[in-house]
Scaffold this active site. Structure first.
Site, PDB file in Angstrom:
ATOM      1  N   GLU A  10       0.829  -1.211   0.000  1.00 17.06           N
ATOM      2  CA  GLU A  10       0.000   0.000   0.000  1.00 17.06           C
ATOM      3  C   GLU A  10       0.864   1.261   0.000  1.00 17.06           C
ATOM      4  O   GLU A  10       0.580   2.232  -0.706  1.00 17.06           O
ATOM      5  CB  GLU A  10      -0.907   0.019   1.238  1.00 17.06           C
ATOM      6  CG  GLU A  10      -1.906  -1.133   1.321  1.00 17.06           C
ATOM      7  CD  GLU A  10      -1.371  -2.341   2.069  1.00 17.06           C
ATOM      8  OE1 GLU A  10      -0.154  -2.632   1.962  1.00 17.06           O
ATOM      9  OE2 GLU A  10      -2.151  -3.011   2.764  1.00 17.06           O
ATOM     10  N   CYS A  41      -2.615  -3.680   7.081  1.00 16.88           N
ATOM     11  CA  CYS A  41      -2.213  -3.751   8.487  1.00 16.88           C
ATOM     12  C   CYS A  41      -2.606  -2.450   9.190  1.00 16.88           C
ATOM     13  O   CYS A  41      -3.083  -1.508   8.555  1.00 16.88           O
ATOM     14  CB  CYS A  41      -0.706  -4.000   8.604  1.00 16.88           C
ATOM     15  SG  CYS A  41       0.276  -2.517   8.314  1.00 16.88           S
ATOM     16  N   CYS A  89      -0.860   0.587   7.632  1.00 21.72           N
ATOM     17  CA  CYS A  89      -1.381   0.980   6.321  1.00 21.72           C
ATOM     18  C   CYS A  89      -2.810   1.511   6.437  1.00 21.72           C
ATOM     19  O   CYS A  89      -3.181   2.466   5.745  1.00 21.72           O
ATOM     20  CB  CYS A  89      -1.330  -0.198   5.352  1.00 21.72           C
ATOM     21  SG  CYS A  89       0.362  -0.639   4.895  1.00 21.72           S
TER      22      CYS A  89
END
Lengths: 178, 363
Positions: free
Chosen positions: A66, A98, A101
């Site tokens: 990302e 996660c 991100c």
């Protein structure tokens, strides 16, 4: 489904964008990285940024797909108002973002996230924490973020498993579930 | 995503509760919520207790209970307490705890339960009591537990020191403040480029007290993103930059940070990475075979509490310890979350706050 009046999200569009995300996840695997890939799509019409994990390559544990895709979009769009572009864009990613991100995607105002399998270890979009929707974070991290999951999750899990298998045959499989 | 291997935290310290720390100390520890001095942390559940008809049956009843109704996994609970009744001092015995014996939690049936029958004649007056289900981790929790039911307490010296903020000797503290001073100075250098910069970071190898990188908040500064394209990057928080500069010191890294990063950067330049380290200098003694978790064993000094993104970035990077000056809303290491202290994440580290707080506050 109509969204924002002008974006028509058909399921075939979603599969096409997810298909591209998988291409980058597979590329990550070929490069010995955790196989996660993503694309950022502007107004459901154009891929403006792509990314795959580059943690090993950069020796930087924050270089998730990302984060790489955000940079790529910035470099491709070359605009002074990148946040406006992000607000009209969706992220398609093979694995749930996660916590890091999720926070970064929310802070740059991405419109919607579509992801494949869940990330039971670090998932910030529902698995470990709900960074995407937590109302208490609006002042510090921006407006809540729409998140849709379960696209080709089996395929995403399979990719992750093949990575961990080649990595260390003795290790238990990652705790991802579909 | 990261590798699935579970690695044990160097220190099992996982909680921050600045409010319990003594004021005027130079540093406070941010411990996980399980160390908090409140009822939630000790976890009260329903128990069922009976009174002994006479104290002389105590050993007989206890022997029976130990054999037939042990309180498995609840070794911190004492089985007996003395109570004052209109009939004089009596002994009260804990028979059941809701988490273990849900089916027996009925005052009317207690005395007829099969396991109880052999001691039935020695007991009376079944009643519900509140039982602290978790062993006390701190002396304050011990004192809370005791108000409900007697428990045993094994003091963890390290935790006590953390709570009393007496973990560090004076010269340790001097070194910590020296590193924080550099973080403050780093933020000030950033301020010269953009007045909105209010964050400075220093990453240190504590084994040798070597500075590995320094960085300031670059969100409002145009710098190179890739291949000659310059822009203000909304995610160039000081912590993210500092982590990338550690990667750089290891022969990795993502950005050039042109024009802010000088080719032979020095510690007082604001942006700095240590280029004198052999690329595999660290991690060699690490049990992990993942050399790329490059902040393993490193300490991080940051003027303001890191945001959630940066806190998780530090966790992904497996830092050893974080020191920060001031808390802030939405922070990930004490304010909105205590990411460093969560058992459901794969790395835990220690966090200390209030280091040179007033100096950090005015940045």
């Amino acid at each position: 489904m109509m969204d924002n009046g002008n974006i028509c999200e058909t399921s075939s569009n979603i599969s096409n964008w997810m298909e591209s995300a998988f291409k980058y996840a597979e590329e990550a695997l070929e490069h010995g990285e955790v196989p996660v890939g993503c694309v950022i799509v502007h107004k459901d019409t154009k891929v403006i940024g792509t990314g795959r994990n580059k943690v090993n390559e950069t020796k930087n544990a924050t270089r998730h797909a990302e984060m790489v895709a955000i940079d790529d979009a910035m470099c491709n769009m070359k605009t002074d108002n990148i946040l406006e572009v992000f607000s009209e864009s969706a992220l398609y990613v093979t694995v749930e973002p996660c916590i890091m991100c999720a926070a970064s995607l929310r802070s740059i105002g991405i419109q919607t996230i579509y992801y494949g399998c869940k990330n039971e270890r670090f998932g910030g979009c529902g698995s470990v924490l709900h960074i995407h929707t937590d109302e208490a974070l609006t002042a510090s991290t921006g407006q809540p973020l729409q998140c849709k999951s379960g696209y080709y999750s089996e395929r995403a899990v399979k990719l992750l498993k093949s990575f961990y298998k080649q990595e260390n045959p003795n290790v238990t499989l990652p705790s991802v579930r579909q | 995503m990261e590798e699935p291997m579970e690695k044990k935290s160097r220190l099992d310290v996982a909680v921050l509760n600045p409010s319990t720390c003594i004021k005027d100390k130079r540093i406070s520890c941010v411990l996980g919520d399980e160390y908090a001095a409140n009822k939630d942390a000790v976890g009260l559940v329903k128990g069922l207790a009976v009174t002994l008809t006479s104290k002389k049956y105590a050993s007989q009843v206890l022997k029976h209970l130990t054999e037939y109704l042990p309180l498995e996994g609840l070794q911190h609970l004492k089985r007996v307490r003395s109570v004052k009744t209109h009939d004089g001092d009596k002994l009260q015995v804990l028979m059941f705890v809701a988490t273990l014996h849900e089916d027996f939690m009925d005052l009317n049936k207690t005395l007829n339960i099969k396991e109880i029958k052999p001691v039935k004649d020695f007991i009376m007056d079944p009643m519900f009591v509140a039982i602290p289900i978790k062993p006390p981790l701190t002396r304050d929790q011990f004192n809370i537990c005791k108000q409900y039911w007697p428990v045993s307490f094994h003091e963890d010296k390290k935790i006590s020191k953390l709570l009393l903020c007496s973990l560090f000797a004076d010269d340790d503290m001097d070194r910590i403040e020296e590193n924080m001073d550099l973080a403050i100075e780093t933020a000030r250098i950033g301020k010269k480029f953009d007045p909105r910069c209010d964050q400075g970071v220093v990453i240190v190898d504590p084994a040798t007290n070597t500075i590995i990188s320094t960085a300031f908040d670059m969100r409002n500064m145009e710098c190179e993103i890739k291949d000659g394209y310059f822009a203000r990057h909304p995610l160039n928080h000081a912590v993210m930059v500092a982590i990338d500069l550690v990667a750089r010191s290891q022969g990795g890294g993502t950005y050039t940070y042109k024009p802010f990063l000088k080719s032979n950067s020095k510690i007082n330049d604001g942006l700095y990475f240590n280029s004198t380290l052999p690329t595999s200098a660290r991690n060699t003694s690490d049990t992990s075979d993942k050399g790329y978790y490059i902040c393993t064993g490193l300490d991080v000094y940051v003027t303001k509490e890191p945001c959630i993104m940066c806190s998780m970035a530090l966790l992904h990077s497996r830092v050893r310890c974080v020191f920060y000056g001031v808390s802030r809303p939405g922070g990930g290491l004490g304010s909105a979350f205590k990411l460093h202290a969560r058992k459901d994440l794969n790395h835990r580290f220690e966090v200390f706050c209030n280091v040179l707080k007033s100096k950090c506050q005015v940045l």
